[in-house]
Motif scaffolding. Structure first.
Motif, PDB file in Angstrom:
ATOM      1  N   PHE A 193       0.826  -1.212   0.000  1.00 22.74           N
ATOM      2  CA  PHE A 193       0.000   0.000   0.000  1.00 22.74           C
ATOM      3  C   PHE A 193       0.858   1.259   0.000  1.00 22.74           C
ATOM      4  CE2 PHE A 193      -3.359  -2.928   1.403  1.00 22.74           C
ATOM      5  CZ  PHE A 193      -4.399  -2.495   0.586  1.00 22.74           C
ATOM      6  N   GLU A 194       1.942   1.244   0.742  1.00 22.05           N
ATOM      7  CA  GLU A 194       2.822   2.415   0.771  1.00 22.05           C
ATOM      8  C   GLU A 194       3.444   2.663  -0.602  1.00 22.05           C
ATOM      9  OE1 GLU A 194       4.187   2.489   5.459  1.00 22.05           O
ATOM     10  OE2 GLU A 194       5.308   1.250   4.044  1.00 22.05           O
ATOM     11  N   ALA A 195       3.767   1.574  -1.323  1.00 19.41           N
ATOM     12  CA  ALA A 195       4.309   1.731  -2.674  1.00 19.41           C
ATOM     13  C   ALA A 195       3.260   2.306  -3.626  1.00 19.41           C
ATOM     14  CB  ALA A 195       4.817   0.381  -3.181  1.00 19.41           C
ATOM     15  N   MET A 196       2.025   1.849  -3.504  1.00 21.79           N
ATOM     16  CA  MET A 196       0.965   2.386  -4.352  1.00 21.79           C
ATOM     17  C   MET A 196       0.763   3.876  -4.107  1.00 21.79           C
ATOM     18  SD  MET A 196      -1.744  -0.774  -3.986  1.00 21.79           S
ATOM     19  CE  MET A 196      -3.029  -0.058  -5.000  1.00 21.79           C
ATOM     20  N   LEU A 197       0.922   4.285  -2.860  1.00 17.69           N
ATOM     21  CA  LEU A 197       0.708   5.690  -2.505  1.00 17.69           C
ATOM     22  C   LEU A 197       1.842   6.604  -2.957  1.00 17.69           C
ATOM     23  CD1 LEU A 197      -0.860   5.170   1.022  1.00 17.69           C
ATOM     24  CD2 LEU A 197      -2.006   6.104  -0.994  1.00 17.69           C
ATOM     25  N   GLN A 198       2.887   6.014  -3.535  1.00 20.53           N
ATOM     26  CA  GLN A 198       3.930   6.852  -4.128  1.00 20.53           C
ATOM     27  C   GLN A 198       3.410   7.596  -5.358  1.00 20.53           C
ATOM     28  OE1 GLN A 198       7.639   4.740  -4.806  1.00 20.53           O
ATOM     29  NE2 GLN A 198       7.505   3.700  -2.823  1.00 20.53           N
ATOM     30  N   ASP A 199       2.339   7.093  -5.919  1.00 25.39           N
ATOM     31  CA  ASP A 199       1.686   7.769  -7.052  1.00 25.39           C
ATOM     32  C   ASP A 199       0.766   8.848  -6.476  1.00 25.39           C
ATOM     33  OD1 ASP A 199       0.259   8.561  -9.278  1.00 25.39           O
ATOM     34  OD2 ASP A 199      -0.059   6.522 -10.044  1.00 25.39           O
ATOM     35  N   ALA A 200       1.342  10.005  -6.209  1.00 27.02           N
ATOM     36  CA  ALA A 200       0.617  11.074  -5.520  1.00 27.02           C
ATOM     37  C   ALA A 200      -0.551  11.594  -6.345  1.00 27.02           C
ATOM     38  CB  ALA A 200       1.572  12.217  -5.185  1.00 27.02           C
ATOM     39  N   ASP A 201      -0.403  11.642  -7.656  1.00 27.09           N
ATOM     40  CA  ASP A 201      -1.497  12.123  -8.496  1.00 27.09           C
ATOM     41  C   ASP A 201      -2.696  11.185  -8.408  1.00 27.09           C
ATOM     42  OD1 ASP A 201      -0.021  14.306  -9.327  1.00 27.09           O
ATOM     43  OD2 ASP A 201       0.700  13.328 -11.155  1.00 27.09           O
ATOM     44  N   ALA A 202      -2.428   9.885  -8.473  1.00 27.45           N
ATOM     45  CA  ALA A 202      -3.515   8.914  -8.364  1.00 27.45           C
ATOM     46  C   ALA A 202      -4.163   8.987  -6.984  1.00 27.45           C
ATOM     47  CB  ALA A 202      -2.991   7.510  -8.631  1.00 27.45           C
ATOM     48  N   GLU A 203      -3.353   9.155  -5.963  1.00 25.31           N
ATOM     49  CA  GLU A 203      -3.893   9.265  -4.605  1.00 25.31           C
ATOM     50  C   GLU A 203      -4.892  10.409  -4.513  1.00 25.31           C
ATOM     51  OE1 GLU A 203      -2.335   9.957   0.007  1.00 25.31           O
ATOM     52  OE2 GLU A 203      -0.979  10.257  -1.691  1.00 25.31           O
ATOM     53  N   GLN A 204      -4.532  11.555  -5.068  1.00 32.07           N
ATOM     54  CA  GLN A 204      -5.426  12.718  -5.015  1.00 32.07           C
ATOM     55  C   GLN A 204      -6.714  12.484  -5.784  1.00 32.07           C
ATOM     56  OE1 GLN A 204      -5.183  15.602  -3.178  1.00 32.07           O
ATOM     57  NE2 GLN A 204      -3.550  14.390  -2.222  1.00 32.07           N
ATOM     58  N   ARG A 205      -6.633  11.765  -6.894  1.00 36.58           N
ATOM     59  CA  ARG A 205      -7.830  11.507  -7.701  1.00 36.58           C
ATOM     60  C   ARG A 205      -8.778  10.532  -7.003  1.00 36.58           C
ATOM     61  NH1 ARG A 205      -4.065  10.772 -11.844  1.00 36.58           N
ATOM     62  NH2 ARG A 205      -4.416   8.504 -11.789  1.00 36.58           N
ATOM     63  N   ALA A 224       1.220   0.208  14.639  1.00 31.09           N
ATOM     64  CA  ALA A 224       1.987  -0.877  14.029  1.00 31.09           C
ATOM     65  C   ALA A 224       1.113  -1.709  13.104  1.00 31.09           C
ATOM     66  CB  ALA A 224       2.615  -1.754  15.106  1.00 31.09           C
ATOM     67  N   ASP A 225       0.146  -1.063  12.463  1.00 34.28           N
ATOM     68  CA  ASP A 225      -0.747  -1.757  11.535  1.00 34.28           C
ATOM     69  C   ASP A 225       0.082  -2.445  10.458  1.00 34.28           C
ATOM     70  OD1 ASP A 225      -2.613  -2.314   9.364  1.00 34.28           O
ATOM     71  OD2 ASP A 225      -4.019  -0.994  10.382  1.00 34.28           O
ATOM     72  N   GLU A 226      -0.083  -3.761  10.315  1.00 37.30           N
ATOM     73  CA  GLU A 226       0.705  -4.534   9.375  1.00 37.30           C
ATOM     74  C   GLU A 226       0.074  -4.603   7.987  1.00 37.30           C
ATOM     75  OE1 GLU A 226      -2.086  -7.416  11.443  1.00 37.30           O
ATOM     76  OE2 GLU A 226      -1.029  -5.551  11.887  1.00 37.30           O
ATOM     77  N   ILE A 227      -1.147  -4.062   7.833  1.00 37.91           N
ATOM     78  CA  ILE A 227      -1.862  -4.136   6.559  1.00 37.91           C
ATOM     79  C   ILE A 227      -1.776  -2.822   5.788  1.00 37.91           C
ATOM     80  CG2 ILE A 227      -4.047  -4.675   5.426  1.00 37.91           C
ATOM     81  CD1 ILE A 227      -2.933  -7.023   6.982  1.00 37.91           C
ATOM     82  N   ILE A 228      -2.098  -1.723   6.441  1.00 41.12           N
ATOM     83  CA  ILE A 228      -2.092  -0.398   5.800  1.00 41.12           C
ATOM     84  C   ILE A 228      -1.404   0.610   6.719  1.00 41.12           C
ATOM     85  CG2 ILE A 228      -4.218  -0.783   4.472  1.00 41.12           C
ATOM     86  CD1 ILE A 228      -5.708   0.819   6.658  1.00 41.12           C
ATOM     87  N   PRO A 229      -0.925   1.721   6.177  1.00 43.41           N
ATOM     88  CA  PRO A 229      -0.405   2.797   7.022  1.00 43.41           C
ATOM     89  C   PRO A 229      -1.563   3.595   7.616  1.00 43.41           C
ATOM     90  CG  PRO A 229      -0.170   3.406   4.720  1.00 43.41           C
ATOM     91  CD  PRO A 229      -0.702   1.995   4.735  1.00 43.41           C
ATOM     92  N   ALA A 230      -2.302   2.984   8.535  1.00 42.53           N
ATOM     93  CA  ALA A 230      -3.585   3.513   8.994  1.00 42.53           C
ATOM     94  C   ALA A 230      -3.445   4.862   9.689  1.00 42.53           C
ATOM     95  CB  ALA A 230      -4.268   2.508   9.924  1.00 42.53           C
ATOM     96  N   VAL A 231      -2.387   5.040  10.484  1.00 36.67           N
ATOM     97  CA  VAL A 231      -2.237   6.307  11.213  1.00 36.67           C
ATOM     98  C   VAL A 231      -2.054   7.457  10.233  1.00 36.67           C
ATOM     99  CG1 VAL A 231      -0.767   7.616  12.783  1.00 36.67           C
ATOM    100  CG2 VAL A 231      -1.364   5.243  13.325  1.00 36.67           C
TER     101      VAL A 231
END
Length: 281
Positions: A193-205, A224-231
């Motif tokens: 998920f953190e790698a996907m969020l490197q696409d900042a333009d897609a995140e905003q859309r 310490a969420d092991e699935i998503i960067p929830a915080v």
């Protein structure tokens, strides 16, 4: 009446006062089981499960929490929206409007106060709760445990469709990119998920428009969420609400622990509902 008989009488009386009933509400593409107590005008709490599928809130695991909701005077709707009988098999292009229609059917029950609807979900169910609040003004409280701030791909092998749909159209979703491959190979979901969020333009859309919610919002996340960067996701949603002058109560509470940690703090959930859902105008 002797002492033992008195105790039996008290126990019987308390059981009668807190007796629960349950019934299946006929709805399209969902499994809706409504739990109610005695009396009328019960505020409705809707439980939405996550990526485990099925009707999680109808399981024995959640029975103590369900019973506590009903004992406190709420009607509780356990709503399965994929992976159970009569629902889509996968978490893929789930129609938000069909989920809302199921909620509306339960809200029309004669014991339910249809003007008081709270939605609560964990993980992907938290995302759905936020989306429901952002699309529908009759949702009067939103609680997300380990929630995402954006829309991600559906749970298919190809990852080429959205988790969610509305009005017959898929919601925009953050695509899987090349950066996720090493994390997928390792089974590192948070890294994915953190790698996907490197696409900042897609995140905003693909952001969930939490600023459109017309109700109090409570987010519970774990550091310490092991699935998503929830915080980080929860903080982004709080910042978005602040930037849009959100006028309703909103809190983001952070715990130490993993993805499931927020589900262990229903004392906080009950307190938030009492203050901002039950007593609010």
């Amino acid at each position: 009446m002797n002492y033992f008989s008195t105790l039996l009488f008290i126990a019987f009386s308390l059981t009668s006062l807190t007796s629960f009933s349950q019934e299946k509400i006929p709805v399209k593409n969902a499994e809706a089981i409504l739990y109610t107590g005695n009396g009328a005008n019960q505020p409705l709490v809707v439980g939405l499960g996550g990526s485990e599928g099925g009707n999680a809130w109808a399981s024995d695991h959640w029975k103590p929490i369900r019973d506590e909701f009903v004992a406190k005077g709420y009607a509780f709707l356990a709503l399965g929206y994929f992976g159970c009988e009569g629902t889509p098999p996968l978490l893929d292009k789930i129609a938000i409007d069909e989920v809302h229609a199921a909620i509306a059917s339960a809200a029309a029950h004669p014991k339910v106060n249809g003007s008081k609807i709270a939605v609560i979900g964990g993980s992907r169910g938290a995302d759905l709760a936020l989306l429901l609040g952002s699309y529908y003004n009759d949702i009067s409280c939103v609680i997300g445990m380990s929630a995402s701030h954006a829309v991600f791909p559906g749970h298919t092998q190809e990852f080429n469709s959205s988790c969610w749909a509305f009005g017959g159209k898929e919601l925009p979703f953050i695509p899987v990119n090349n950066e996720v491959v090493p994390f997928l190979v390792k089974g590192d979901l948070r890294g994915t998920f953190e790698a996907m969020l490197q696409d900042a333009d897609a995140e905003q859309r693909c952001l969930i428009k939490v600023e459109n919610i017309k109700a109090p919002v409570l987010l519970l996340s774990a550091d310490a969420d092991e699935i998503i960067p929830a915080v980080a996701m929860g903080d982004k949603m709080m910042a978005r609400l602040t930037a849009n002058d959100f006028k309703y109560p909103h809190e983001h509470i952070i715990y130490k622990g993993g993805h499931a940690e927020p589900t262990k703090h229903f004392d906080v959930v009950f307190a938030f509902l009492e203050k901002h859902f039950i007593k609010a105008r």
